[in-house]
Design an enzyme around this catalytic site. Sequence first.
Site, mmCIF file in Angstrom:
data_model
loop_
_atom_site.group_PDB
_atom_site.id
_atom_site.type_symbol
_atom_site.label_atom_id
_atom_site.label_comp_id
_atom_site.label_asym_id
_atom_site.label_seq_id
_atom_site.Cartn_x
_atom_site.Cartn_y
_atom_site.Cartn_z
ATOM 1 N N HIS A 62 -46.556 24.195 8.413
ATOM 2 C CA HIS A 62 -45.242 24.688 8.795
ATOM 3 C C HIS A 62 -45.111 24.566 10.305
ATOM 4 O O HIS A 62 -46.037 24.121 11.001
ATOM 5 C CB HIS A 62 -45.055 26.142 8.337
ATOM 6 C CG HIS A 62 -44.898 26.281 6.855
ATOM 7 N ND1 HIS A 62 -43.769 25.852 6.187
ATOM 8 C CD2 HIS A 62 -45.732 26.786 5.908
ATOM 9 C CE1 HIS A 62 -43.902 26.090 4.898
ATOM 10 N NE2 HIS A 62 -45.091 26.654 4.702
ATOM 11 N N ASP A 78 -40.132 22.212 13.552
ATOM 12 C CA ASP A 78 -39.287 21.891 12.394
ATOM 13 C C ASP A 78 -37.946 21.295 12.812
ATOM 14 O O ASP A 78 -37.616 20.153 12.467
ATOM 15 C CB ASP A 78 -39.013 23.166 11.583
ATOM 16 C CG ASP A 78 -40.062 23.426 10.520
ATOM 17 O OD1 ASP A 78 -41.062 22.704 10.484
ATOM 18 O OD2 ASP A 78 -39.877 24.373 9.735
#
Length: 395
Positions: free
Chosen positions: A144, A174
Site C-alpha cells: 500500500h 498511491d
Amino acid sequence: MTAPPTGAGATAGKTGPLAGLRVIEMAGLGPVPLAALMLSEMGAEVLRVERADSKEPLLSLPAAYDLDRQGRSILKLDLKRPDGAELLLRLAEKTDILIEGFRPGVMERLGLGPDVVLERNPALIYGRLTGFGQDGPLSRLAGHDITYLAYAGLLHAIGRQGAPPVPPLNLVADQSGGAMMLIAGVLAALFQRSRTGKGQVIDAAMVEGASMLAAPIHAFLAAGLWIDSRGQNLLDSGTPFYDTYETADGRHVAIGCLEPNFFAEFAELLPLDQRFVRSQYDRTLWPEMRAAIADGIRKKTRDEWADVFGSTDACVAPVLSLTEARDHPHNRARQSFVRSGRLERPAPSPRFSQASQTLAAVPTAADCQPASVLARFGVDESEIEALARSGLFGQ
C-alpha cells in the site's frame, strides 16, 4: 472560469479536452480508479470492467459517494472464461486507452496481456500501474502507499525529529506517484501516437513515481544541503519558520515564510524580535526563535491570526479541516468544491480555457446494463442476448 456543471450520467453530454476518447478501466482500488475518474471528467468515455463475481470492497460506499464508479459505464464480466476474455479483446479493438493496476502477470494469465491486446489494436495505449513495477525482486508483492513510501526512502523523511515517521494519508505514493504518473504516461503516449500511429505500454510504479516527486530533495541531499534524517531540514519542520503552531483555542496555523522578505513581514505582524529577522538562517538561533514564535502564536485564536495574516505575504494560513476547507471564501469564490447529488467534493482539476468538463455522476441504469454498454461498441443485440444467457455477465 466557472466550475464544471453536474453531469447527467457516465456518457451523456461528455465534454472536455478528451471528448471522443475511449478508455477501458480494469476495476481495482486506489490510484487506477482516480486516474479513470480524472480522464472521465476531462471528457473521455470510460468503461469500467469489473469481475462478474466481484465482492464489496473493504471500504464500500453507497453509490452516491462512490467516486471509484462514478462517471463510467460498468460491465461485470467473467474474464476467466475464454469468451469473456475474447469479448474484452473485441472491446479493446475500439478503445484508445486501457489502464490496469493488477500485480504483474495477472492480465497475461487472463490472456489479456499487452502483447495480445496490442496485436488486436496496435494503436492502443496500455497503461499498467503497480507498486514496484512489472519486474524486479519485489514486483509480485502486495503493498500500500505506506509500503511504497518506505521503500522509496520518503517515509523516513516525513515526521518530526525524534518521533516515528508519519504516513501522509495515501496521497504521495498511491495518488500522486501512482495515478498522476499513470495519467502523465498515457497522455504522453497519446501525443506520440498522434505522430506515429502506434500505441505502447506504460509501466508506472508507485515507488518510482513517489521517488520522482522527491527529485529536488535528492538534489539537495547530493549537494550537502539536506540531512538524511527527518525533522532537521528546510521543509520537514526542521526550521521554525516552516512549521505548524498551536493557537489560543487549541487549533493550529501553518507558517511557511522561507524567504527573508516574507519572514520580515511575519515578524512585524506577530511581532518577533528584529534580531531574528537579521539572522533568519542562523541555526544557533532557531531553538530560541521557535520558542518565541510559539509563545506569540498562543496569544490569539486560529481565526484571529487568519484575520491578521489573511491579506499579507507572510505565508501564514489557518489549518482548516476537510469540511472547513469547502467553506473558505477563496474556495467558494473559485467554486473549488462542487455538489453532485448528495456528495460535495473537489471540483475537477485542472481547468481548461477552451473546453468545459463534465462532472462525474452516478451511473444510470443504462450505464450498467450489458446490452446498452456493448451496443456502444457495436456488438450485435442477438449476440449480447446469447452471452447473457450463458452467464457471462454479473449482476
